[in-house]
Scaffold this motif. Structure first.
Motif, PDB file in Angstrom:
ATOM      1  N   PRO A 125       0.808  -1.231   0.000  1.00  0.00           N
ATOM      2  CA  PRO A 125       0.000   0.000   0.000  1.00  0.00           C
ATOM      3  C   PRO A 125       0.841   1.281   0.000  1.00  0.00           C
ATOM      4  O   PRO A 125       0.367   2.333  -0.390  1.00  0.00           O
ATOM      5  CB  PRO A 125      -0.815  -0.102   1.293  1.00  0.00           C
ATOM      6  CG  PRO A 125      -0.770  -1.543   1.672  1.00  0.00           C
ATOM      7  CD  PRO A 125       0.521  -2.097   1.125  1.00  0.00           C
ATOM      8  N   ASN A 126       2.121   1.177   0.423  1.00  0.00           N
ATOM      9  CA  ASN A 126       2.996   2.358   0.463  1.00  0.00           C
ATOM     10  C   ASN A 126       3.864   2.494  -0.785  1.00  0.00           C
ATOM     11  O   ASN A 126       4.757   3.335  -0.815  1.00  0.00           O
ATOM     12  CB  ASN A 126       3.897   2.294   1.699  1.00  0.00           C
ATOM     13  CG  ASN A 126       3.080   2.321   2.973  1.00  0.00           C
ATOM     14  OD1 ASN A 126       2.125   3.071   3.086  1.00  0.00           O
ATOM     15  ND2 ASN A 126       3.424   1.472   3.925  1.00  0.00           N
ATOM     16  N   ALA A 127       3.615   1.674  -1.780  1.00  0.00           N
ATOM     17  CA  ALA A 127       4.419   1.729  -3.014  1.00  0.00           C
ATOM     18  C   ALA A 127       4.369   3.128  -3.613  1.00  0.00           C
ATOM     19  O   ALA A 127       3.318   3.771  -3.627  1.00  0.00           O
ATOM     20  CB  ALA A 127       3.893   0.708  -4.016  1.00  0.00           C
ATOM     21  N   LYS A 128       5.524   3.580  -4.092  1.00  0.00           N
ATOM     22  CA  LYS A 128       5.611   4.900  -4.732  1.00  0.00           C
ATOM     23  C   LYS A 128       5.620   4.693  -6.238  1.00  0.00           C
ATOM     24  O   LYS A 128       6.537   4.085  -6.779  1.00  0.00           O
ATOM     25  CB  LYS A 128       6.876   5.610  -4.257  1.00  0.00           C
ATOM     26  CG  LYS A 128       6.791   5.946  -2.771  1.00  0.00           C
ATOM     27  CD  LYS A 128       7.996   6.735  -2.309  1.00  0.00           C
ATOM     28  CE  LYS A 128       7.690   7.416  -0.995  1.00  0.00           C
ATOM     29  NZ  LYS A 128       8.390   6.903   0.115  1.00  0.00           N
TER      30      LYS A 128
ATOM     31  N   GLN B 245      -6.212   8.876  -8.244  1.00  0.00           N
ATOM     32  CA  GLN B 245      -7.205   8.355  -7.294  1.00  0.00           C
ATOM     33  C   GLN B 245      -6.856   6.932  -6.853  1.00  0.00           C
ATOM     34  O   GLN B 245      -7.145   6.534  -5.730  1.00  0.00           O
ATOM     35  CB  GLN B 245      -8.608   8.400  -7.900  1.00  0.00           C
ATOM     36  CG  GLN B 245      -9.140   9.816  -7.987  1.00  0.00           C
ATOM     37  CD  GLN B 245     -10.427   9.930  -8.808  1.00  0.00           C
ATOM     38  OE1 GLN B 245     -10.744   9.093  -9.641  1.00  0.00           O
ATOM     39  NE2 GLN B 245     -11.157  11.008  -8.568  1.00  0.00           N
ATOM     40  N   ALA B 246      -6.209   6.174  -7.746  1.00  0.00           N
ATOM     41  CA  ALA B 246      -5.826   4.796  -7.431  1.00  0.00           C
ATOM     42  C   ALA B 246      -4.538   4.736  -6.616  1.00  0.00           C
ATOM     43  O   ALA B 246      -4.113   3.666  -6.203  1.00  0.00           O
ATOM     44  CB  ALA B 246      -5.674   3.981  -8.712  1.00  0.00           C
ATOM     45  N   GLY B 247      -3.904   5.895  -6.403  1.00  0.00           N
ATOM     46  CA  GLY B 247      -2.743   5.932  -5.517  1.00  0.00           C
ATOM     47  C   GLY B 247      -1.427   6.345  -6.133  1.00  0.00           C
ATOM     48  O   GLY B 247      -0.396   6.304  -5.475  1.00  0.00           O
ATOM     49  N   ALA B 248      -1.424   6.750  -7.402  1.00  0.00           N
ATOM     50  CA  ALA B 248      -0.177   7.243  -7.999  1.00  0.00           C
ATOM     51  C   ALA B 248       0.228   8.537  -7.290  1.00  0.00           C
ATOM     52  O   ALA B 248      -0.626   9.335  -6.904  1.00  0.00           O
ATOM     53  CB  ALA B 248      -0.362   7.490  -9.488  1.00  0.00           C
ATOM     54  N   LYS B 249       1.526   8.728  -7.109  1.00  0.00           N
ATOM     55  CA  LYS B 249       2.025   9.908  -6.386  1.00  0.00           C
ATOM     56  C   LYS B 249       2.160  11.123  -7.293  1.00  0.00           C
ATOM     57  O   LYS B 249       2.131  12.252  -6.836  1.00  0.00           O
ATOM     58  CB  LYS B 249       3.400   9.607  -5.772  1.00  0.00           C
ATOM     59  CG  LYS B 249       3.392   8.460  -4.780  1.00  0.00           C
ATOM     60  CD  LYS B 249       2.712   8.851  -3.499  1.00  0.00           C
ATOM     61  CE  LYS B 249       2.803   7.739  -2.481  1.00  0.00           C
ATOM     62  NZ  LYS B 249       1.732   7.762  -1.510  1.00  0.00           N
ATOM     63  N   ASP B 250       2.375  10.885  -8.594  1.00  0.00           N
ATOM     64  CA  ASP B 250       2.610  11.991  -9.521  1.00  0.00           C
ATOM     65  C   ASP B 250       2.477  11.432 -10.929  1.00  0.00           C
ATOM     66  O   ASP B 250       2.282  10.232 -11.101  1.00  0.00           O
ATOM     67  CB  ASP B 250       4.029  12.558  -9.307  1.00  0.00           C
ATOM     68  CG  ASP B 250       4.158  14.007  -9.790  1.00  0.00           C
ATOM     69  OD1 ASP B 250       3.296  14.471 -10.570  1.00  0.00           O
ATOM     70  OD2 ASP B 250       5.129  14.671  -9.400  1.00  0.00           O
ATOM     71  N   PHE B 251       2.586  12.293 -11.907  1.00  0.00           N
ATOM     72  CA  PHE B 251       2.609  11.812 -13.287  1.00  0.00           C
ATOM     73  C   PHE B 251       3.508  12.700 -14.118  1.00  0.00           C
ATOM     74  O   PHE B 251       3.702  13.873 -13.811  1.00  0.00           O
ATOM     75  CB  PHE B 251       1.196  11.737 -13.881  1.00  0.00           C
ATOM     76  CG  PHE B 251       0.539  13.073 -14.073  1.00  0.00           C
ATOM     77  CD1 PHE B 251       0.621  13.730 -15.295  1.00  0.00           C
ATOM     78  CD2 PHE B 251      -0.157  13.667 -13.038  1.00  0.00           C
ATOM     79  CE1 PHE B 251       0.027  14.979 -15.461  1.00  0.00           C
ATOM     80  CE2 PHE B 251      -0.755  14.914 -13.196  1.00  0.00           C
ATOM     81  CZ  PHE B 251      -0.666  15.559 -14.423  1.00  0.00           C
ATOM     82  N   ILE B 252       4.106  12.091 -15.129  1.00  0.00           N
ATOM     83  CA  ILE B 252       4.944  12.825 -16.069  1.00  0.00           C
ATOM     84  C   ILE B 252       4.378  12.578 -17.459  1.00  0.00           C
ATOM     85  O   ILE B 252       3.830  11.523 -17.744  1.00  0.00           O
ATOM     86  CB  ILE B 252       6.437  12.417 -15.970  1.00  0.00           C
ATOM     87  CG1 ILE B 252       6.602  10.897 -15.917  1.00  0.00           C
ATOM     88  CG2 ILE B 252       7.087  13.065 -14.768  1.00  0.00           C
ATOM     89  CD1 ILE B 252       8.029  10.421 -15.786  1.00  0.00           C
ATOM     90  N   VAL B 253       4.497  13.587 -18.309  1.00  0.00           N
ATOM     91  CA  VAL B 253       3.886  13.534 -19.631  1.00  0.00           C
ATOM     92  C   VAL B 253       4.969  13.321 -20.689  1.00  0.00           C
ATOM     93  O   VAL B 253       6.044  13.909 -20.614  1.00  0.00           O
ATOM     94  CB  VAL B 253       3.106  14.843 -19.906  1.00  0.00           C
ATOM     95  CG1 VAL B 253       2.492  14.829 -21.301  1.00  0.00           C
ATOM     96  CG2 VAL B 253       2.012  15.039 -18.859  1.00  0.00           C
ATOM     97  N   LYS B 254       4.655  12.445 -21.651  1.00  0.00           N
ATOM     98  CA  LYS B 254       5.563  12.225 -22.784  1.00  0.00           C
ATOM     99  C   LYS B 254       5.342  13.328 -23.803  1.00  0.00           C
ATOM    100  O   LYS B 254       4.219  13.776 -23.943  1.00  0.00           O
ATOM    101  CB  LYS B 254       5.248  10.876 -23.444  1.00  0.00           C
ATOM    102  CG  LYS B 254       5.439   9.689 -22.546  1.00  0.00           C
ATOM    103  CD  LYS B 254       4.943   8.447 -23.277  1.00  0.00           C
ATOM    104  CE  LYS B 254       4.944   7.244 -22.357  1.00  0.00           C
ATOM    105  NZ  LYS B 254       4.433   6.047 -23.034  1.00  0.00           N
TER     106      LYS B 254
END
Length: 120
Positions: free
Chosen positions: A74-77, A95-104
């Protein structure tokens, strides 16, 4: 000790680009996967500090893989990687727990910023 990162993308050249950025900035790429199923298996085996995860992949998409990884730890980054125009999926991922996102296409400074922020 260098932080260990699992790089997941169905496009080999994208994995290569991300690995290149990470290695040049002192991170260790402990593994790679080309689809969501491989990502979940690799996560179980390698227990990385962080995962970069593509959203659109064969076998199992990134959001499903994210949910599976979160069941294991549950603490996976996890940082999601998306192409332009996938905003709705990015919201699902957060919402599913991703910490951030990067765009291609990836910009090295943005990739490193997201990783440092997520690991701190």
């Amino acid at each position: 000790m260098a932080k260990r990162i699992l790089v997941v993308d169905d496009a080999a050249f994208m994995r290569m680009m991300v690995k290149d950025i990470l290695v040049k900035n002192g991170f260790e790429v402990c593994g790679e996967a080309g689809d969501g199923l491989q990502a979940v298996e690799s996560f179980k085996e390698l227990a990385p500090d962080l995962v970069t995860l593509d959203i659109t992949m064969p076998e199992m998409d990134g959001i499903t893989a994210l949910k599976e990884i979160k069941k294991i730890n549950p603490n996976a980054k996890v940082i999601m990687c998306s192409a332009m125009g996938q905003q709705a999926m990015v919201i699902d991922a957060i919402q599913a727990g991703a910490k951030d996102f990067i765009v291609k296409p990836f910009q090295a400074d943005r990739v490193i910023e997201a990783i440092n922020k997520t690991l701190s």
